[in-house]
Scaffold this motif. Sequence first.
Motif, PDB file in Angstrom:
ATOM      1  N   GLU A 101       0.982  -1.175   0.051  1.00 62.47           N
ATOM      2  CA  GLU A 101       0.023   0.330  -0.055  1.00 62.47           C
ATOM      3  C   GLU A 101       0.825   1.074   0.185  1.00 62.47           C
ATOM      4  O   GLU A 101       0.282   2.554  -0.159  1.00 62.47           O
ATOM      5  N   LEU A 102       2.079   1.222   0.425  1.00 59.58           N
ATOM      6  CA  LEU A 102       3.003   2.158   0.496  1.00 59.58           C
ATOM      7  C   LEU A 102       3.516   2.704  -0.987  1.00 59.58           C
ATOM      8  O   LEU A 102       4.414   2.311  -1.419  1.00 59.58           O
ATOM      9  N   ASP A 103       2.825   3.663  -1.674  1.00 57.86           N
ATOM     10  CA  ASP A 103       3.057   4.098  -2.966  1.00 57.86           C
ATOM     11  C   ASP A 103       3.440   5.460  -2.941  1.00 57.86           C
ATOM     12  O   ASP A 103       2.536   6.622  -2.822  1.00 57.86           O
ATOM     13  N   PRO A 104       4.796   5.755  -3.517  1.00 64.44           N
ATOM     14  CA  PRO A 104       5.218   7.100  -3.297  1.00 64.44           C
ATOM     15  C   PRO A 104       4.461   7.947  -4.546  1.00 64.44           C
ATOM     16  O   PRO A 104       4.882   9.362  -4.301  1.00 64.44           O
ATOM     17  N   THR A 105       3.801   7.450  -5.279  1.00 67.13           N
ATOM     18  CA  THR A 105       3.349   8.311  -6.465  1.00 67.13           C
ATOM     19  C   THR A 105       1.891   8.669  -5.935  1.00 67.13           C
ATOM     20  O   THR A 105       0.955   9.377  -6.583  1.00 67.13           O
ATOM     21  N   LYS A 106       1.376   8.152  -5.106  1.00 62.96           N
ATOM     22  CA  LYS A 106       0.032   8.503  -4.553  1.00 62.96           C
ATOM     23  C   LYS A 106      -0.050   9.656  -3.505  1.00 62.96           C
ATOM     24  O   LYS A 106       0.930   9.975  -2.558  1.00 62.96           O
ATOM     25  N   GLY A 107      -0.939  10.826  -3.811  1.00 59.83           N
ATOM     26  CA  GLY A 107      -0.959  11.977  -2.709  1.00 59.83           C
ATOM     27  C   GLY A 107      -1.468  11.479  -1.422  1.00 59.83           C
ATOM     28  O   GLY A 107      -1.817  10.456  -1.111  1.00 59.83           O
ATOM     29  N   GLY A 108      -1.540  12.486  -0.612  1.00 54.60           N
ATOM     30  CA  GLY A 108      -2.010  12.261   0.828  1.00 54.60           C
ATOM     31  C   GLY A 108      -1.155  11.108   1.655  1.00 54.60           C
ATOM     32  O   GLY A 108       0.000  11.351   1.439  1.00 54.60           O
ATOM     33  N   THR A 109      -1.539  10.559   2.815  1.00 58.15           N
ATOM     34  CA  THR A 109      -0.776  10.020   3.550  1.00 58.15           C
ATOM     35  C   THR A 109      -1.527   8.551   3.902  1.00 58.15           C
ATOM     36  O   THR A 109      -2.654   8.601   4.451  1.00 58.15           O
ATOM     37  N   LEU A 110      -0.809   7.537   3.734  1.00 56.14           N
ATOM     38  CA  LEU A 110      -1.456   6.253   3.931  1.00 56.14           C
ATOM     39  C   LEU A 110      -1.839   5.929   5.644  1.00 56.14           C
ATOM     40  O   LEU A 110      -2.751   5.210   5.630  1.00 56.14           O
ATOM     41  N   ILE A 111      -1.101   6.573   6.361  1.00 50.09           N
ATOM     42  CA  ILE A 111      -1.204   6.584   7.838  1.00 50.09           C
ATOM     43  C   ILE A 111      -2.133   7.711   8.396  1.00 50.09           C
ATOM     44  O   ILE A 111      -2.360   7.528   9.357  1.00 50.09           O
ATOM     45  N   GLY A 112      -2.736   8.633   7.666  1.00 46.51           N
ATOM     46  CA  GLY A 112      -3.445   9.525   8.003  1.00 46.51           C
ATOM     47  C   GLY A 112      -2.753  10.821   8.765  1.00 46.51           C
ATOM     48  O   GLY A 112      -1.942  10.489   9.113  1.00 46.51           O
ATOM     49  N   SER A 113      -3.474  11.746   8.764  1.00 41.19           N
ATOM     50  CA  SER A 113      -2.930  12.962   9.480  1.00 41.19           C
ATOM     51  C   SER A 113      -3.881  13.763  10.345  1.00 41.19           C
ATOM     52  O   SER A 113      -5.085  13.507   9.875  1.00 41.19           O
ATOM     53  N   SER A 114      -3.656  14.708  11.238  1.00 40.57           N
ATOM     54  CA  SER A 114      -4.711  15.605  12.029  1.00 40.57           C
ATOM     55  C   SER A 114      -3.934  16.843  12.369  1.00 40.57           C
ATOM     56  O   SER A 114      -2.276  16.680  12.097  1.00 40.57           O
ATOM     57  N   ARG A 115      -4.344  17.649  12.686  1.00 39.21           N
ATOM     58  CA  ARG A 115      -3.959  19.052  13.113  1.00 39.21           C
ATOM     59  C   ARG A 115      -4.076  19.004  14.612  1.00 39.21           C
ATOM     60  O   ARG A 115      -3.805  19.915  15.302  1.00 39.21           O
TER      61      ARG A 115
END
Length: 455
Positions: A63-77
């Motif tokens: 699933e770790l694809d460097p050509t995909k935008g965003g983040t596979l592990i999710g982000s928050s502020r």
Amino acid sequence: MKRIGILTAGGDTPALNATIHGAVTRANQLKVEVVGLIKGFNCLFNPRVPHVHLNPLYQNIPELDPTKGGTLIGSSRDFVDPNKKDDLDMVASRLQKLGIEGLICIGGDGTLNGLQPFAERLPTVLAPKTIDNDLGLNYPSEPDEYVRVNDATAKHGFRYKRTESHTQFDLNSIVNYATPGYATAVFVSASGVERIRTTAESHRRIAIIEVMGRHSGYIALGSTYGQPDIVLVPEIAPDLELLVARVKHLYDLQKNVVIVCGEGIVDEQGRELGAETKSTDPAGNVVLSGASEALRSKLIQMIGDKFFQLYRRGESAKEAIFTRKVGHTQRGGRPILFDRFYAAAQGAKAVELLVEGRNNAVSVLQYNTTKGFFVEGWGLIHARKMHPALYDPKLMKPSKLGMDYLMPIFTDAIGEDDMEHTRRTLFAAGNLSQPYHSINTDVHKRIRYLQAETV
Ligand code: F6P
């Protein structure tokens, strides 16, 4: 170091997965396990600490694809209150239970502040990201220009005031020349500017295009590649009389005008035109919306209806002047080659920094006119403003130095594969019939938790 944690914090960028990919690939070579912490700092306050092993047996998960935008592990502020020592100790003990000996935070200036209390508890490094490109130093001695002054109204009774600079600014002295995500954001905003031009031209209108960047004008500066007539950046308040004269001249000449404005542009008193509401996001940043609308109102008022009636190009200024925001498309989608390549290199460097025993360090992208780009570890950096020397307030465009700044990043920023990817995938027949398959669905199946009894 046998096992490290990695998290992505703050707003997403197109290059986050590329940074994670670079980090995990380097970790595989060094036989270090990488645990992805889900949804940024947020997961550390969840007793179950949701996480995913990114390189079981030192192989990247597919699933770790460097050509995909965003983040596979999710982000928050979400960020950590440095005053809540007990919470921080609890978080540190949770990381210890997971066997995590070092932490890579991928983030911007908010993350840099957020990781400080962690660096007192375990080795922690930053791999920068932000489309705003506002993280780094204009020259290494820049932090020395800030002095502490007492201020009873400030939260801690003091604040930092910037003193006059006595340093020559040159491109080779920039620390962290560009941040991952910036190049792709400019790719999107410049393309947007190019596209809006044809409508402005065909309908003889004045377009004001608002681009992201908060208080930093780098995205606006880079949008010049889309050939707008005027570029306004937050660092320098526009001279409105000059702006109106320029708009009228251009309209007279070419029957349309395209203006790019950064969302954080200010008036001569330094007030943000776009801060319609004083709301803030969870990280305490003022939510900026409406710079282009505010600018439109000013132009409508200052140019007036008569000007357009005289030219027989519309009944009113309101009709002739329109605004568009490029919006979140700047933050999403496939990262272009420049971002993929250097984001990965910075991720790899972050792993090396931890393995070398560094703490509270940053993996930065440096540039040198003879050497080109290279990554290295750095100590103190902070939120930066675009240096005013990169902008010409009279021309309302990048200065010569500004152009020299942009060219090394953008001249070869787009890979052939970037265009080929669009050609092959955008109109693929399957897009019409197949539902979107979210990365979150796959990653969710891999999520592990700290056992309840060990919490
Ligand atoms: O900091 C990145 C950024 O995209 C800014 O350019 C913009 O002002 C902000 O985040 C938007 O944040 P949100 O996604 O929370 O609306």
